[in-house]
Scaffold this active site. Structure first.
Site, PDB file in Angstrom:
ATOM      1  N   ASP A  26       0.856  -1.183   0.000  1.00 45.89           N
ATOM      2  CA  ASP A  26       0.000   0.000   0.000  1.00 45.89           C
ATOM      3  C   ASP A  26       0.898   1.240   0.000  1.00 45.89           C
ATOM      4  O   ASP A  26       1.646   1.474   0.961  1.00 45.89           O
ATOM      5  CB  ASP A  26      -0.898  -0.021   1.239  1.00 45.89           C
ATOM      6  CG  ASP A  26      -2.002   1.025   1.183  1.00 45.89           C
ATOM      7  OD1 ASP A  26      -2.145   1.686   0.134  1.00 45.89           O
ATOM      8  OD2 ASP A  26      -2.706   1.181   2.190  1.00 45.89           O
ATOM      9  N   ASP A 121      -2.866   2.533  -6.044  1.00 50.65           N
ATOM     10  CA  ASP A 121      -1.831   2.593  -5.021  1.00 50.65           C
ATOM     11  C   ASP A 121      -1.759   1.384  -4.105  1.00 50.65           C
ATOM     12  O   ASP A 121      -1.049   1.414  -3.097  1.00 50.65           O
ATOM     13  CB  ASP A 121      -2.010   3.855  -4.177  1.00 50.65           C
ATOM     14  CG  ASP A 121      -3.349   3.880  -3.444  1.00 50.65           C
ATOM     15  OD1 ASP A 121      -4.241   3.098  -3.808  1.00 50.65           O
ATOM     16  OD2 ASP A 121      -3.495   4.689  -2.512  1.00 50.65           O
ATOM     17  N   GLU A 122      -2.453   0.294  -4.412  1.00 45.62           N
ATOM     18  CA  GLU A 122      -2.343  -0.883  -3.556  1.00 45.62           C
ATOM     19  C   GLU A 122      -2.615  -2.155  -4.336  1.00 45.62           C
ATOM     20  O   GLU A 122      -3.319  -2.149  -5.349  1.00 45.62           O
ATOM     21  CB  GLU A 122      -3.287  -0.788  -2.355  1.00 45.62           C
ATOM     22  CG  GLU A 122      -4.747  -0.727  -2.708  1.00 45.62           C
ATOM     23  CD  GLU A 122      -5.644  -0.752  -1.472  1.00 45.62           C
ATOM     24  OE1 GLU A 122      -5.337  -1.496  -0.522  1.00 45.62           O
ATOM     25  OE2 GLU A 122      -6.659  -0.031  -1.472  1.00 45.62           O
TER      26      GLU A 122
END
Length: 379
Positions: A26, A121-122
């Site tokens: 993350d 983003d993860e």
């Protein structure tokens, strides 16, 4: 005998007698971190919020310097500005964030093809049988974080565990730039210490209902009879029980195709006024539009031709209103316009509502042509 680090990694099909090795990576305040990296003279060390500006904008990402003031994602910009008078608002650069996301995924795929992106983003990784590197989720997570920092100048946090649920919660335990490892033999104790709000699917309203029943932690859910949870929360009660007991065998699904994107909100007080409903729908539309930005192939933007409005009455009766258009839409203004039409046709709700939601399906990566206007194709 395997070391604790080797035992702590988690993924898809476990080796004989072993545990899965799942890593959840993350990025830390991704959009804000990119802005601080690219414009250090303006933003480094400053409280910034990427997103819209007051009075009608919404915060997409807040830097860690802004968070102690109570600034967070999905927050109205006017509220964020009030809480942090020195807050700097920055317009998002989605093309830059998508390019960085592609570079990060290239790093992740060095170690396994089993990479399941959740957003720009993860992502989950199954490193039970990595393509390269040691057979240790912990050591691979360390390498990933180091390589991301060296190659992009950005920091990432990671969680390692025997299941997706545990890995995801663990990645949030030591942010920013942290690593938390939960070995298989310790996952029940780890889950027992979690507040019920940490469980996927338990929002503020459900959490409050649980607290009224004396359920405040994972340990309480572990001890609660499953039939009691089902009685109060339906099928979700069984799901919560399984997670609490560490029974999460969901596989990491690479290149998963998303069928729909949506968002919904449950209100503490029922809403009867259609104008008040519309005000709530505006924020929901903005959330859906933001999620669509990373719902397409390889984390790119997506749009959809079918828009659905969901309503739940104060008596928990759920109804939906839906329309399918001739072209795909994805902008917040378009979604709000459609939601407003659906809210008013055939007529506004006659009963107060406790939940509203918007979802978009029939997804496509198609982009609207310049100058094309939305056609509200209602019968």
């Amino acid at each position: 005998m395997a070391s604790p680090e080797e035992a702590a990694s988690g993924g898809g099909q476990p080796p004989a007698g072993g545990a899965r090795r799942i890593v959840h990576v993350d990025m830390d305040a991704f959009y804000a971190q990119v802005e601080q990296r690219d414009f250090p003279e303006q933003y480094a060390g400053e409280p910034i919020a990427v997103g819209g500006t007051p009075p009608r904008g919404v915060v997409q990402t807040a830097s860690y310097e802004a968070r102690p003031y109570g600034v967070h994602s999905a927050q109205p910009a006017v509220e964020a500005d009030r809480k942090c008078p020195d807050l700097i608002f920055v317009s998002p650069r989605m093309d830059v964030y998508k390019e960085e996301s592609r570079a990060i995924r290239t790093i992740l795929r060095r170690y396994t093809d089993l990479v399941e992106p959740l957003s720009l983003d993860e992502a989950y990784l199954d490193v039970t049988a990595p393509k390269t590197g040691p057979p240790s989720g912990t050591l691979i997570a360390r390498r990933l974080r180091r390589e991301i920092r060296e190659e992009t100048g950005l920091t990432a946090s990671a969680g390692v565990g025997p299941s997706k649920f545990v890995a995801k919660v663990a990645s949030d335990r030591d942010k920013p730039d942290g690593l938390t490892v939960v070995p298989p033999g310790e996952q029940r104790a780890f889950i027992a210490d979690l507040p019920v709000e940490a469980f996927h699917g338990i929002g503020p309203v459900t959490a409050e209902a649980m607290r009224e029943l004396g359920l405040r932690s994972g340990a309480d859910l572990q001890e609660a009879p499953e039939r009691r949870l089902i009685h109060h929360f339906g099928k979700r009660g069984a799901h919560f029980k399984r997670l609490a007991m560490g029974n999460d065998d969901r596989p990491v699904k690479p290149d998963r195709e998303r069928k729909s994107v949506g968002a919904e909100r449950t209100f503490r007080e029922d809403i009867a006024d259609p104008k008040a409903m519309l005000a709530r729908l505006e924020r929901i539309a903005e959330t859906v539009a933001r999620r669509l930005q990373s719902a397409g192939p390889d984390g790119g933007p997506a749009k959809g031709r079918t828009v659905t409005l969901k309503l739940k009455s104060h008596e928990h009766e759920v109804s939906t209103r839906q329309t399918t258009l001739g072209r795909a839409v994805g902008e917040a203004a378009d979604l709000l316009a459609l939601a407003e039409r659906l809210l008013r046709r055939p007529r506004p709700p006659t009963e107060p509502v406790r939940l509203l939601g918007i979802s978009v399906s029939s997804l496509t990566a198609e982009r609207a042509r310049a100058g094309e206007q939305l056609a509200l194709a209602f019968p």
